[in-house]
Structure formats: structure tokens, C-alpha cells
Design a protein around this motif. Structure first.
Motif, PDB file in Angstrom:
ATOM      1  N   UNK A   1      -4.058 -97.949  85.912  1.00  0.00           N
ATOM      2  CA  UNK A   1      -5.339 -98.555  85.782  1.00  0.00           C
ATOM      3  C   UNK A   1      -5.345 -99.068  84.189  1.00  0.00           C
ATOM      4  N   UNK A   2      -4.558 -99.152  83.379  1.00  0.00           N
ATOM      5  CA  UNK A   2      -4.695 -99.397  82.166  1.00  0.00           C
ATOM      6  C   UNK A   2      -4.482-100.817  81.556  1.00  0.00           C
ATOM      7  N   UNK A   3      -5.546-101.569  81.171  1.00  0.00           N
ATOM      8  CA  UNK A   3      -5.322-102.842  80.661  1.00  0.00           C
ATOM      9  C   UNK A   3      -4.935-102.827  79.306  1.00  0.00           C
ATOM     10  N   UNK A   4      -4.349-103.953  78.901  1.00  0.00           N
ATOM     11  CA  UNK A   4      -3.864-103.998  77.563  1.00  0.00           C
ATOM     12  C   UNK A   4      -3.759-105.271  76.998  1.00  0.00           C
ATOM     13  N   UNK A   5      -4.131-105.703  75.557  1.00  0.00           N
ATOM     14  CA  UNK A   5      -3.839-106.928  74.924  1.00  0.00           C
ATOM     15  C   UNK A   5      -3.553-106.736  73.504  1.00  0.00           C
ATOM     16  N   UNK A   6      -2.703-107.634  72.951  1.00  0.00           N
ATOM     17  CA  UNK A   6      -2.304-107.277  71.604  1.00  0.00           C
ATOM     18  C   UNK A   6      -2.578-108.938  70.879  1.00  0.00           C
ATOM     19  N   UNK A   7      -2.795-108.571  69.525  1.00  0.00           N
ATOM     20  CA  UNK A   7      -2.904-109.929  68.836  1.00  0.00           C
ATOM     21  C   UNK A   7      -2.413-109.524  67.430  1.00  0.00           C
ATOM     22  N   UNK A   8      -1.920-110.427  66.638  1.00  0.00           N
ATOM     23  CA  UNK A   8      -1.450-110.345  65.429  1.00  0.00           C
ATOM     24  C   UNK A   8      -1.524-111.468  64.471  1.00  0.00           C
ATOM     25  N   UNK A   9      -1.625-111.272  63.216  1.00  0.00           N
ATOM     26  CA  UNK A   9      -1.449-112.244  62.304  1.00  0.00           C
ATOM     27  C   UNK A   9      -1.032-111.813  60.905  1.00  0.00           C
ATOM     28  N   UNK A  10      -0.722-112.820  59.950  1.00  0.00           N
ATOM     29  CA  UNK A  10      -0.154-112.259  58.586  1.00  0.00           C
ATOM     30  C   UNK A  10      -0.448-113.380  57.520  1.00  0.00           C
ATOM     31  N   UNK A  11      -0.747-113.318  56.239  1.00  0.00           N
ATOM     32  CA  UNK A  11      -1.303-114.064  55.291  1.00  0.00           C
ATOM     33  C   UNK A  11      -0.673-113.429  54.074  1.00  0.00           C
ATOM     34  N   UNK A  12      -0.658-114.328  52.895  1.00  0.00           N
ATOM     35  CA  UNK A  12      -0.289-114.139  51.612  1.00  0.00           C
ATOM     36  C   UNK A  12      -1.738-113.984  51.059  1.00  0.00           C
ATOM     37  N   UNK A  13      -2.245-112.658  50.769  1.00  0.00           N
ATOM     38  CA  UNK A  13      -3.561-112.723  49.798  1.00  0.00           C
ATOM     39  C   UNK A  13      -3.373-112.266  48.505  1.00  0.00           C
ATOM     40  N   UNK A  14      -2.158-111.777  48.225  1.00  0.00           N
ATOM     41  CA  UNK A  14      -1.927-111.120  46.932  1.00  0.00           C
ATOM     42  C   UNK A  14      -1.320-112.058  45.706  1.00  0.00           C
ATOM     43  N   UNK A  15      -1.619-111.823  44.588  1.00  0.00           N
ATOM     44  CA  UNK A  15      -0.974-112.622  43.800  1.00  0.00           C
ATOM     45  C   UNK A  15       0.472-112.341  43.405  1.00  0.00           C
ATOM     46  N   UNK A  16       1.033-111.116  44.015  1.00  0.00           N
ATOM     47  CA  UNK A  16       2.490-110.879  43.834  1.00  0.00           C
ATOM     48  C   UNK A  16       3.130-111.624  45.091  1.00  0.00           C
ATOM     49  N   UNK A  17       2.472-112.192  45.807  1.00  0.00           N
ATOM     50  CA  UNK A  17       3.105-112.961  46.937  1.00  0.00           C
ATOM     51  C   UNK A  17       3.489-112.101  48.174  1.00  0.00           C
ATOM     52  N   UNK A  18       3.063-110.562  48.026  1.00  0.00           N
ATOM     53  CA  UNK A  18       3.335-109.669  49.292  1.00  0.00           C
ATOM     54  C   UNK A  18       2.343-110.125  50.588  1.00  0.00           C
ATOM     55  N   UNK A  19       3.242-110.168  51.731  1.00  0.00           N
ATOM     56  CA  UNK A  19       2.372-110.467  52.966  1.00  0.00           C
ATOM     57  C   UNK A  19       1.737-109.433  53.606  1.00  0.00           C
ATOM     58  N   UNK A  20       0.573-109.707  53.980  1.00  0.00           N
ATOM     59  CA  UNK A  20      -0.397-108.723  54.453  1.00  0.00           C
ATOM     60  C   UNK A  20      -0.297-109.147  55.856  1.00  0.00           C
ATOM     61  N   UNK A  21       0.123-108.101  56.752  1.00  0.00           N
ATOM     62  CA  UNK A  21       0.081-108.506  58.527  1.00  0.00           C
ATOM     63  C   UNK A  21      -1.001-107.647  59.095  1.00  0.00           C
ATOM     64  N   UNK A  22      -1.309-108.085  60.137  1.00  0.00           N
ATOM     65  CA  UNK A  22      -2.412-107.234  60.889  1.00  0.00           C
ATOM     66  C   UNK A  22      -2.216-107.388  62.434  1.00  0.00           C
TER      67      UNK A  22
END
Length: 613
Positions: free
Chosen positions: A458-479
Motif C-alpha cells: 500500500x506504499x506510494x512513492x514519488x521522487x524528484x531531483x535538481x541541481x544548480x551551481x550556487x557557490x563561487x567555487x563552482x561546486x554543484x548543489x544537488x537536491x
């Protein structure tokens, strides 16, 4: 008396003209040679264009013929392709053409056309022709399973041709990859792009054919008997790789013959782990991984789960295990669609339409004794195996089912032979942890039941994701964001059996669902934060294979939904690409999931908040 002019009296203008005449002639000759060379190259380029156009059409036609199983037509097309490709390569490789490649502005275009022609010739002579001659033998759809046996001789004989084709394909890809499209005029650039696209599309199919020829003979016992465990995963009580291991079937292969040797519904547990589970895995999931068969696959690393399950089998039954194959009732429903309904000893008829509901829901209403439930599940798996082994489904239908199951992550294969496992590791069948690249943060979302029942039906699930460069050092933040829903009936606590609800055995109220979600970040990355409803959420943190991991618990009453979002910071990613591997689940509403595609991943925006920066 002379009336002529002395040499000293010759007008200066005429003298200058006499001196210039040889230079002018030389220049005119050079221009003439260049014009003739350009005309020669232009004419041959026109002819080569026609040959390449016909050759590329032949490549597509040969591929279609092979896909449709028309091997005679494929061989005929391959011969025609070779003629066109050879002609195009000859037209673009003579000394005048090669000299033209040194000319500024259009020399790089000539070199690109010659490279495309050479690569096409390589494909024709070293890839398409060998594969066309061996297509019937290496096409999994042509392999017939009758009376529990597959004839391996054609597959073994085709091995050298497939190896030659794979080598030639890699050579052609390298030739095309070496072309710098930025230097080319538009028509030539489009031709190179078209060639790259065609090679990318064909690469996966060739890899599948090569893997078939490389793996199947040995795995089916061409070099001697093999023993495999087929573990049936029950997604009604979910585990990271798909579901609790409900039954284990031992099958043996010997020179193409496949026989069912033994079945066991359950064994263990043990006071101490029977397999040396890595410390990071134990820290995240506990010692149950190495002590309980049902928990061997709470780790999402299928190779580790398979090694653990095989060690448990050997500890209990002895012998040697050469590999493990995992599948679930959704795959059984696909096999039944290919092979047709089967009759069970209980009098039930198992069909593609009722398999999931009968095996994951109805059986728990019918039997209160877990041993009877496991026996029913084992008998169903055995009946389907017997029907398929006896030739109840065509090779084409079986391949379609298994391909769809692989794409949906519902079938996994592990081999104890290192050489075979290295081949499997690069396929969707391996079930390895996600691998990140500089262009892509590969995340993982894995579910484990903590209810102690069968409520995940009976378990329903959904998954979403995104990524963006927010930092000055160019590292990518993913969520990544996960929403779980309990779709059980409101009166589940009183209408469902204790075996389904867990009976409050582990402190979870009847009708509720308790799920542990393991969030895996990119390799070498860092855990940013874990939240639900805007507030921080407690989690068990650690690492697995260099990946940051957060494990959280979500408890839901009937009709309730909750969302958890987790952020990771990449240290190796240069661009904000993101993919997510997810445990295959049921729909939560009693319907059968459609195989053939991985779980859909939604897209979310990643705001550049001060915390992210």
C-alpha cells in the motif's frame, strides 16, 4: 648603315615584360593545377557524398533487418554496404585529396570527410558483415529453450565474429570522436553529428550482443556445471534492491541444460554474521545484513547482497554458488504474459493479470502461517520456471520481458566469476551503486521496510531531483525530494491480518507504515542537510563507497503523506546534471507496475539560499 636598334636601345618596358612572362606562366600553371585539383576533389567529393549517403542508409537498413530477425536480408544489405563504404573510402584517400587537407580554410573539412568515409568502411567490413553472418546465433531472441535445454553450439561458434565486430566498432568510434566539429562547415558538421548519433544508438545494442556471446555459454555450463540461486524478492516488504527475499530456488546449468535442483523458503538467522560485511555497511544498516537472509539486501549494493545471500546458502546447504539472480512478482507477471497461465498445486491459475495481487496480497488473507505463505510463493515460482524451461515462451518474448525488467531494475544478476562480473558490472543488471561523473551527480534513494509486515503493498512513492551551481567555487548543489504515502484503507488496523500489519511487533501501530529511506550522495560529495516540512530531520549518517549517506525514518498512518528532502554538495561535478537511482516499488493501489522504464524522476528547482552558498 643599320636601321635596327642596338641591344642597349631596347625599350625598358618590353624588357620588363620579357622577364615577367615566365613568372606569369608559372602562376597561371599553379592556378590551373589548383583549379584542376579543386575540380578533381570536388568531383570525387560529390561521388563520395553519394556513396556515403547510400552506405549510411544501408547501415540503418542492416540494423533494422537484424532487429527484425531477417538475417538473410541483413547479409545482403551488408554486402551492398561494403561496396559503398569501400568506394567512399577510396574516393577520399588519394594523394590529391590528402594534399588538399593541408590547404587552409577547407582542409579540415576534407580531413573530416575522409575520416567519416574510413570509419564507415571500418563499420562495414569489421562490424556489420561479421554481425550479419553471426546474427542468428548471437540474437538472444533466436535462442530456443526447449525441454529445459538451449543449444549453445551456434553461440560459441559466433564468438570470434562478435569479438571482431566489437573491436571494429570501438575503432570506428575513436575515428569519429577525433574530429573537431568546431572547425567544420555546416554540411560536414551535420554529417559528423549524424554519424556520432548513429554510433551512440548502436553502441548499446552491440554491447548487449557482445555480452550475450561473452556470458551465456559459460553461465549455461558450456565449460562445466554451474549452480545459481534465484531469489524471489517480495516488494510488499520492501528492501533496497527491491524486496525481502521470500524464497530461494537453486538451479543448475550444464552444457545448456537448465534444471531446478532445490527450493528453500527461509533459513537462518545466525547469532553472528556468516559473511564479512564491510564496516561502513554495518554502521548504516546494522549486523542484520550478515545474519538474516531477509535483510541481506537492505544494502542497495546488489553484488554485496548477492555474495551475502550465497554465503548463507552455502553455510546452510553446502556446495558452491556460481551466481545469484533476483526478480520479483512483477517480472513473474511479465513471464506469464509471454508463456501463458500456469496451474498451481493449490488449484489456483496464475496469470499475468493476477500474479502480483495473488502473491503479494491475497495469499496473506488465505494463509495465516508464514511457512504456508512462503511455500505458496515457492510453488508459484517453480511452476513459472517449469513452464518457461519447457519452451512455453518464444526466445523473442522472453528477451523482451527480461529487457523490460532490466530497464525497470526488477532483475539483477551477480556472478562469482570475476571475469563475468566485470562484464555484468557495466550493465543495468548489476545493481551497483550510482556512479557520478564531472557532468552528473548520481544520487540514490533506497527504501527498507521497518514495519515488520507486508504493508508496502500500500506504499506510494514519488521522487524528484535538481541541481544548480550556487557557490563561487563552482561546486554543484544537488537536491533530492521523496514523498511517501500510505494508501492502505482507513480501517487497515482491523481488516488486515497481523502478518500484513506487523501486529505492532516492532512498535509500529497496526495499519501504519514505517520506512527507512537511505539517501546516497555523489561520490566524494558532502551531505548538506536533511529536512521534512521545512524542519531538520534526525538521520543516521555515514558513507558507502566514498558516497555520503543519510538514513531517515518516515512513519505514516493510513491516508497520510510526508516529504523528505536532502541536499548534497558535489566536489567533483563541474556541471549541474543529476540522476537518481531508486528502489523499484509497487504502485500502492493494488495495480501491477508497468515494466520497461525506470521510475519517473520529477524535476525540482534548487534555490541558492545562504545556507546552500
Amino acid at each position: 648603315m643599320s636601321n635596327g636598334l642596338a641591344e642597349d636601345d631596347v625599350p625598358p618596358v618590353r624588357e620588363e615584360e620579357r622577364r615577367r612572362r615566365p613568372i606569369l606562366v608559372a602562376v597561371l600553371l599553379v592556378i590551373l593545377v589548383l583549379l584542376l585539383g579543386a575540380a578533381w576533389i570536388g568531383f570525387r567529393a560529390y561521388l563520395a557524398r553519394g556513396e556515403l549517403k547510400d552506405a549510411l542508409a544501408d547501415v540503418q537498413a542492416a540494423r533494422s533487418a537484424v532487429e527484425s530477425g531477417n538475417t538473410a536480408q541483413a547479409r545482403s544489405i551488408a554486402a551492398d554496404l561494403s561496396r559503398h563504404a569501400r568506394s567512399a573510402a577510396d574516393l577520399t584517400s588519394d594523394p590529391i585529396w590528402r594534399a588538399g587537407e593541408a590547404v587552409p580554410w577547407f582542409g579540415s573539412d576534407l580531413a573530416a570527410v575522409r575520416t567519416v568515409a574510413a570509419a564507415t568502411d571500418t563499420l562495414a567490413s569489421q562490424v556489420v558483415e561479421p554481425l550479419a553472418s553471426a546474427a542468428a546465433a548471437v540474437d538472444p531472441r533466436q535462442l530456443t529453450l526447449s525441454h529445459g535445454r538451449i543449444d549453445l553450439a551456434p553461440l560459441i561458434a559466433a564468438g570470434p565474429a562478435v569479438e571482431k565486430a566489437e573491436t571494429g566498432f570501438v575503432a570506428a568510434q575513436r575515428q569519429i570522436d577525433a574530429i573537431d566539429e568546431g572547425q567544420l562547415v555546416s554540411p560536414v558538421s551535420r554529417a559528423v553529428t549524424k554519424m556520432r548519433t548513429m554510433l551512440d544508438a548502436a553502441g548499446g545494442q552491440l554491447e548487449a550482443v557482445a555480452n550475450t556471446a561473452r556470458l551465456l555459454p559459460g553461465m549455461l555450463g558450456a565449460d562445466g556445471p554451474r549452480t545459481y540461486l534465484v531469489v524471489a524478492q517480495n516488494p510488499a516488504e520492501i528492501r533496497a534492491t527491491g524486496g525481502l527475499i521470500g524464497s530461494v530456488t537453486e538451479i543448475r546449468t550444464d552444457h545448456g541444460a537448465i534444471t531446478l535442483a532445490a527450493q528453500s523458503a527461509s533459513f537462518g538467522p545466525w547469532a553472528q554474521p556468516v559473511f564479512d560485511v564491510p564496516a561502513p555497511t554495518t554502521a548504516l544498516f546494522g549486523t542484520v545484513v550478515g545474519r538474516y537472509l531477509q535483510d541481506a539486501n537492505v544494502t542497495p549494493d546488489f553484488a554485496l547482497a548477492a555474495r551475502t545471500a550465497s554465503a548463507m546458502w552455502v553455510h546452510e546447504h553446502g556446495g558452491v554458488v556460481d551466481g545469484v539472480i533476483a526478480l520479483d512478482p512483477v517480472v513473474l507477471s511479465g513471464l506469464l504474459r509471454a508463456a501463458g497461465p500456469v496451474s498451481l498445486p493449490t488449484g489456483d491459475t496464475l496469470t499475468a493479470d493476477n500474479a502480483v495481487q495473488l502473491l503479494l496480497s491475497d495469499v496473506y488473507h488465505r494463509y495465516s502461517n508464514p511457512a504456508d505463505q512462503d511455500a505458496f510463493f515457492a510453488s508459484a515460482a517453480g511452476a513459472v520456471f517449469a513452464e518457461v524451461a519447457d519452451g512455453g515462451a518464444s526466445g523473442s518474448a522472453l528477451v523482451d520481458v527480461l529487457a523490460q525488467a532490466g530497464a525497470s531494475d526488477r532483475v539483477r544478476i551477480w556472478s562469482s566469476r570475476p571475469a563475468e562480473q566485470r562484464v555484468l558490472a557495466d550493465t543495468t543488471l548489476a545493481g551497483g551503486l550510482p556512479v557520478s561523473t564531472p557532468d552528473n551527480a548520481a544520487l540514490g534513494v533506497y527504501f527498507n521496510d521497518a514495519t515488520g509486515g507486508k504493508m508496502d503493498y500500500y506504499l506510494g512513492s514519488s521522487v524528484s531531483a535538481g541541481a544548480k551551481v550556487c557557490r563561487a567555487d563552482g561546486r554543484v548543489t544537488s537536491r533530492v525530494e521523496v514523498t511517501l504515502s500510505n494508501r492502505a484503507p482507513a480501517n487497515a488496523a482491523t481488516t488486515l491480518s497481523d502478518y500484513v500489519t506487523g501486529g505492532d511487533l516492532f512498535g509500529v501501530a497496526r495499519g501504519s507504515i514505517l520506512t527507512r529511506i537511505a539517501f546516497y550522495g555523489p561520490q566524494g560529495g558532502l551531505l548538506g542537510g536533511v529536512r521534512s516540512g521545512g524542519a531538520g530531520l534526525p538521520s543516521v549518517t555515514g558513507s558507502d563507497g566514498g558516497r555520503p549517506v543519510a538514513v531517515v525514518e518516515v512513519e505514516l498512518t493510513p491516508g497520510e503523506s510526508k516529504t523528505v528532502d536532502v541536499e548534497f554538495l558535489g566536489t567533483a561535478q563541474k556541471r549541474p546534471g543529476v540522476t537518481v537511482a531508486v528502489t523499484p516499488t509497487l504502485n500502492g493501489d493494488g495495480t501491477t507496475p508497468v515494466m520497461g522504464a525506470p521510475k519517473a524522476i520529477g524535476t525540482i528547482a534548487v534555490p541558492c539560499t545562504p545556507g546552500v552558498k
